[in-house]
Design a protein around this motif. Structure first.
Motif, PDB file in Angstrom:
ATOM      1  N   LEU A 131      73.285-133.146 -65.266  1.00  0.00           N
ATOM      2  CA  LEU A 131      73.265-134.566 -64.890  1.00  0.00           C
ATOM      3  C   LEU A 131      74.693-135.097 -64.705  1.00  0.00           C
ATOM      4  O   LEU A 131      74.997-135.770 -63.715  1.00  0.00           O
ATOM      5  N   LEU A 141      62.345-126.246 -74.481  1.00  0.00           N
ATOM      6  CA  LEU A 141      62.602-127.580 -73.939  1.00  0.00           C
ATOM      7  C   LEU A 141      63.755-128.245 -74.681  1.00  0.00           C
ATOM      8  O   LEU A 141      64.648-128.841 -74.069  1.00  0.00           O
ATOM      9  N   LEU A 162      70.152-130.342 -58.614  1.00  0.00           N
ATOM     10  CA  LEU A 162      69.864-130.754 -59.993  1.00  0.00           C
ATOM     11  C   LEU A 162      68.449-130.338 -60.393  1.00  0.00           C
ATOM     12  O   LEU A 162      68.224-129.823 -61.499  1.00  0.00           O
ATOM     13  N   GLY A 163      67.513-130.552 -59.476  1.00  0.00           N
ATOM     14  CA  GLY A 163      66.117-130.193 -59.762  1.00  0.00           C
ATOM     15  C   GLY A 163      65.965-128.704 -60.034  1.00  0.00           C
ATOM     16  O   GLY A 163      65.309-128.316 -61.010  1.00  0.00           O
ATOM     17  N   ILE A 188      67.519-127.655 -63.414  1.00  0.00           N
ATOM     18  CA  ILE A 188      66.720-127.968 -64.594  1.00  0.00           C
ATOM     19  C   ILE A 188      65.452-127.107 -64.650  1.00  0.00           C
ATOM     20  O   ILE A 188      65.119-126.551 -65.708  1.00  0.00           O
ATOM     21  N   ASN A 190      54.000-128.439 -71.614  1.00  0.00           N
ATOM     22  CA  ASN A 190      54.011-127.751 -72.920  1.00  0.00           C
ATOM     23  C   ASN A 190      52.915-128.286 -73.827  1.00  0.00           C
ATOM     24  O   ASN A 190      52.203-127.533 -74.499  1.00  0.00           O
ATOM     25  N   ILE A 240      57.900-131.253 -67.921  1.00  0.00           N
ATOM     26  CA  ILE A 240      57.953-130.010 -68.712  1.00  0.00           C
ATOM     27  C   ILE A 240      57.317-130.252 -70.084  1.00  0.00           C
ATOM     28  O   ILE A 240      56.526-129.451 -70.587  1.00  0.00           O
ATOM     29  N   PHE A 263      65.215-138.947 -62.022  1.00  0.00           N
ATOM     30  CA  PHE A 263      64.773-137.600 -61.647  1.00  0.00           C
ATOM     31  C   PHE A 263      64.834-136.645 -62.845  1.00  0.00           C
ATOM     32  O   PHE A 263      63.883-135.895 -63.105  1.00  0.00           O
ATOM     33  N   VAL A 264      65.937-136.735 -63.586  1.00  0.00           N
ATOM     34  CA  VAL A 264      66.086-135.849 -64.754  1.00  0.00           C
ATOM     35  C   VAL A 264      65.018-136.173 -65.799  1.00  0.00           C
ATOM     36  O   VAL A 264      64.360-135.267 -66.340  1.00  0.00           O
ATOM     37  N   GLU A 287      57.823-122.538 -76.236  1.00  0.00           N
ATOM     38  CA  GLU A 287      58.005-123.581 -75.223  1.00  0.00           C
ATOM     39  C   GLU A 287      58.700-124.838 -75.758  1.00  0.00           C
ATOM     40  O   GLU A 287      59.554-125.410 -75.091  1.00  0.00           O
ATOM     41  N   HIS A 288      58.344-125.240 -76.972  1.00  0.00           N
ATOM     42  CA  HIS A 288      58.936-126.455 -77.527  1.00  0.00           C
ATOM     43  C   HIS A 288      60.440-126.257 -77.735  1.00  0.00           C
ATOM     44  O   HIS A 288      61.259-127.100 -77.341  1.00  0.00           O
ATOM     45  N   LEU A 346      66.938-126.775 -73.650  1.00  0.00           N
ATOM     46  CA  LEU A 346      67.300-127.147 -72.270  1.00  0.00           C
ATOM     47  C   LEU A 346      67.994-128.508 -72.203  1.00  0.00           C
ATOM     48  O   LEU A 346      68.819-128.737 -71.304  1.00  0.00           O
ATOM     49  N   LEU A 347      67.672-129.393 -73.160  1.00  0.00           N
ATOM     50  CA  LEU A 347      68.154-130.780 -73.070  1.00  0.00           C
ATOM     51  C   LEU A 347      69.666-130.896 -72.870  1.00  0.00           C
ATOM     52  O   LEU A 347      70.117-131.596 -71.948  1.00  0.00           O
ATOM     53  N   VAL A 398      69.078-140.305 -59.774  1.00  0.00           N
ATOM     54  CA  VAL A 398      69.443-139.047 -60.451  1.00  0.00           C
ATOM     55  C   VAL A 398      68.973-139.078 -61.911  1.00  0.00           C
ATOM     56  O   VAL A 398      68.369-138.111 -62.408  1.00  0.00           O
ATOM     57  N   LEU A 431      70.361-133.952 -55.509  1.00  0.00           N
ATOM     58  CA  LEU A 431      69.111-134.032 -56.288  1.00  0.00           C
ATOM     59  C   LEU A 431      68.383-132.688 -56.275  1.00  0.00           C
ATOM     60  O   LEU A 431      67.837-132.250 -57.294  1.00  0.00           O
ATOM     61  N   LEU A 470      61.631-134.886 -64.603  1.00  0.00           N
ATOM     62  CA  LEU A 470      61.477-133.427 -64.730  1.00  0.00           C
ATOM     63  C   LEU A 470      61.234-133.014 -66.182  1.00  0.00           C
ATOM     64  O   LEU A 470      60.332-132.230 -66.486  1.00  0.00           O
ATOM     65  N   LEU A 471      62.051-133.577 -67.067  1.00  0.00           N
ATOM     66  CA  LEU A 471      61.921-133.210 -68.482  1.00  0.00           C
ATOM     67  C   LEU A 471      60.568-133.670 -69.035  1.00  0.00           C
ATOM     68  O   LEU A 471      59.937-132.971 -69.835  1.00  0.00           O
ATOM     69  N   TYR A 513      64.883-124.206 -67.385  1.00  0.00           N
ATOM     70  CA  TYR A 513      63.776-124.104 -68.349  1.00  0.00           C
ATOM     71  C   TYR A 513      63.268-122.661 -68.428  1.00  0.00           C
ATOM     72  O   TYR A 513      62.964-122.151 -69.502  1.00  0.00           O
ATOM     73  N   THR A 535      76.236-133.727 -61.550  1.00  0.00           N
ATOM     74  CA  THR A 535      75.667-134.372 -60.362  1.00  0.00           C
ATOM     75  C   THR A 535      76.224-135.782 -60.189  1.00  0.00           C
ATOM     76  O   THR A 535      76.566-136.196 -59.075  1.00  0.00           O
ATOM     77  N   ALA A 538      70.505-129.835 -69.371  1.00  0.00           N
ATOM     78  CA  ALA A 538      70.107-130.855 -68.398  1.00  0.00           C
ATOM     79  C   ALA A 538      71.141-131.977 -68.396  1.00  0.00           C
ATOM     80  O   ALA A 538      71.472-132.538 -67.340  1.00  0.00           O
ATOM     81  N   HIS A 575      49.693-126.451 -75.561  1.00  0.00           N
ATOM     82  CA  HIS A 575      49.409-126.433 -77.000  1.00  0.00           C
ATOM     83  C   HIS A 575      48.012-126.957 -77.298  1.00  0.00           C
ATOM     84  O   HIS A 575      47.280-126.402 -78.119  1.00  0.00           O
TER      85      HIS A 575
END
Lengths: 482, 174
Positions: free
Chosen positions: A470, A459, A437-438, A441, B167, B163, B155-156, A455-456, A462-463, B152, A434, B159-160, A445, A473, A466, B171
């Motif tokens: 995942l 993100l 993974l943390g 991610i 953001n 974020i 957690f993902v 920023e948008h 990043l998906l 897990v 974990l 986190l997302l 970012y 992991t 991530a 804005h």
């Protein structure tokens, strides 16, 4: 924007450059005195060199049974765990500070254990012996280390269980390091050949410690550049790093020469947050990440797994199943060099597709490959915990009988093998995964912001990554506790 | 600033634990306990079967056979260690927590009480790959794994989501 930022086009976060870090040398003046002493590295290598020779000797003359020989138990259980779970994450390349492999090479080049010789050798202000040839430019990367490490790991079932093989490999590395120092300048072996150095370079970028200049301006004004060229206080950086521009741990062997040679006392040993260097410079580093990730998975199946057929394939010198060995080697190499990178490339492609970015997929692929550092390092630590907790009791028995000859030096030779808290290892592994993974991610970012700017979009970009983290992991989770 | 960080940590932990709980509940199973007769054969460097799947409440009658050299059978979590001589149906067994009180037997009886993944390892040096000789007993429901998968995934998402919120807040402030 500094040199590294200009070269890579990536902005280094402020908390990485400065700000949040604590200089341990200011906080602990005694530590500074110790590290600045010319004899420091010699004194810590010497006992290591002695242990190293005992281990080589034990491998050759001791018991061929791995768990009864100090060569296997100390190297592949104790040293490995200390290296990957403690030294690398918390103290960067501190192993390189004490590694005995370059000892004779350094001795040959300097013709001194401690003393500094002034003179002129290429750009250095030190007298260096040997041919001091320049390492070929096209090989100034870690590809040889990548291939060398993968080759060694292909034979890992033999390497980590046969004391004789471990001794021969260590002996050859010592010999190669020495011979190379006679031909090529400085630490060419450490920088470009040593297979251990390769993964240390990648994972040290996540370490919570760094050796860095304290003040940029002092370096800019410095005419002496003793850290790079050497002076009467010490040798020019054996790793050819210039502290004025060094931004990453990757190629700093923590030899502490720059602490001695800096005329402005401008070098600090900083603590910092985990995985704060988020820069991958080249594909050689990316592929190191893929190789390490694939190997962690492969070892989880071969060494920690239960399938006898795969173990027999990997153990071909004993089983004679060379056909199986070639299948195993082909799967291992293709996974590490092609399959895992191809899967990651697919996710990088998705990232580009979602964000409609103008950046090339290759650039997204390379830059995002930093997430493999925290992800892979923590997976390796999770893999290594059972090694020490399950087989660590061999350390107690082998201390009394290092050669497996029936000695009982400290009365612990008869200590029965006993796993330590095996029921709780799964929980530890889950927490470690974990954590990896943390960081993958959250640092992903940061990387994403550098690629996509707003920023948008960062993100969105990043998906897919991530998603990759995942899946990796979950795969490790299945190996360990599923 | 410090409060913000604590708040984030609390949110992440809550979402992760919620995921873990969801995983445990979703994969929860309650099979009827049964008797299982199992013969485990040991040979360098694996067991056959190398993986057993059983349920909490089952009673296992395990016979151990070593097909080449002497092997061991150390079952994690159940306080069992056996030494199996080659090609004999009888073997020695002990409880490691009791020390070295070995007893001769030809069968081990285990009432499965705990879910999870429990490895059985060779505890008698049997050759070069001995430290890596192992099998695994999966006891359903495996709450650690099921909860781990949920944790897990949670957690993902956590986190997302954080974020995303950060953001959005940026804005909105602009």
């Amino acid at each position: 924007m500094n040199k590294m930022e200009k070269e890579s086009g990536i902005k280094i976060p402020m908390d990485v450059k400065n700000g949040k870090n604590t200089d341990l040398l200011t906080k602990f003046p005694l530590l500074k005195r110790i590290l600045k002493a010319r004899s420091f590295q010699f004194i810590i290598i010497l006992p290591n060199l002695f242990v190293f020779y005992v281990i080589i000797l034990a491998g050759i003359i001791g018991s061929p049974v791995g768990n009864r020989n100090i060569a296997i138990v100390f190297i592949w259980i104790l040293w490995w765990f200390l290296l990957i779970a403690i030294m690398v994450p918390f103290a960067s390349r501190v192993w390189c500070t004490m590694c005995p492999l370059p000892f004779f090479g350094d001795l040959f080049q300097r013709m001194a254990f401690i003393k500094v010789r002034l003179g002129k050798t290429a750009y250095l202000r030190n007298k260096m012996f040997g041919l001091n040839k320049k390492w070929p430019k096209y090989l100034t990367n870690i590809w040889i280390q990548n291939i060398g490490f993968l080759t060694l790991c292909t034979f890992s079932a033999v390497l980590v269980t046969r004391p004789f093989v471990t001794s021969i490999v260590l002996g050859l590395m010592l010999l190669l390091g020495t011979v190379m120092s006679m031909i090529w300048k400085l630490r060419s072996f450490c920088s470009y050949i040593c297979p251990v150095s390769g993964f240390l370079s990648l994972y040290s970028s996540a370490a919570t410690m760094e050796l860095r200049r304290i003040d940029n301006d002092v370096c800019l004004k410095c005419k002496d550049k003793g850290c790079y060229k050497g002076n009467e206080k010490g040798y020019g950086c054996p790793w050819s790093e210039y502290m004025g521009t060094m931004e990453r741990n990757n190629y700093c062997g923590l030899c502490t020469e720059c602490l001695k040679t800096c005329p402005n006392d401008n070098i600090g040993l900083n603590t910092r947050s985990f995985a704060s260097e988020t820069i991958i410079k080249g594909y050689d580093e990316s592929w190191k990440g893929f190789i390490m990730l694939a190997l962690a998975m492969a070892y989880s199946v071969i060494l920690l797994g239960t399938n006898g057929t795969i173990k027999n394939w990997a153990n071909a010198p004993e089983t004679g199943n060379w056909g199986g060995f070639f299948i195993y080697a082909a799967i291992l190499w293709s996974s590490a060099l092609v399959v895992v990178p191809a899967v990651f490339y697919f996710f990088a492609y998705l990232s580009k597709l979602i964000t409609k970015s103008t950046q090339s997929v290759k650039e997204i692929f390379k830059t995002f490959s930093y997430i493999l550092v925290p992800l892979g390092l923590l997976a390796w630590i999770a893999f290594s915990f059972p090694l020490i907790f399950v087989n660590g009791s061999y350390i107690i028995s082998v201390i009394s009988d290092p050669l497996g000859w029936g000695w009982n030096l400290f009365g612990t030779a008869g200590f029965k093998w006993q796993p330590l808290v095996p029921d709780y290892l799964g929980y530890v592994q889950l927490i470690l995964l974990l954590t990896g993974l943390g960081f993958a991610i959250s640092r992903g970012y940061r990387v994403s912001l550098n690629i996509f700017k707003d920023e948008h979009t960062a993100l969105m970009g990043l998906l897919p990554m991530a998603g990759f983290a995942l899946l990796v992991t979950l795969a490790f989770l299945t190996f360990f506790i599923g | 600033m410090k409060n913000m960080n604590i708040k984030k940590v609390v949110i992440i932990i809550t979402i992760t634990l919620t995921g873990a709980l969801a995983g445990i509940l979703y994969f929860n199973s309650s099979a009827k306990p049964i008797r299982r007769d199992i013969v485990i054969k040991a040979r360098q460097y694996s067991y056959e079967p190398n993986r057993m799947e059983v349920n909490v409440g089952d009673t296992l009658y395990i016979k151990l056979l070593a097909l080449d050299v002497m092997h061991g059978f150390y079952l994690e979590g159940y306080d069992i260690d056996a030494e199996i001589p080659a090609n004999l149906s009888n073997f020695k067994v002990r409880k490691p927590s009791d020390g070295f009180n070995w007893k001769d037997t030809n069968e081990i009886v285990i009432i499965v009480t705990r879910g999870g993944k429990f490895r059985y390892r060779c505890s008698h040096t049997c050759g070069t790959m001995h430290p890596f000789m192992q099998g695994e007993m999966i006891v359903h429901p495996n709450h650690l794994f099921n909860g781990g998968v949920g944790a897990v995934i949670g957690f993902v998402f956590g986190l997302l989501w954080l974020i995303y919120k950060k953001n959005k807040k940026g804005h909105d402030n602009e």
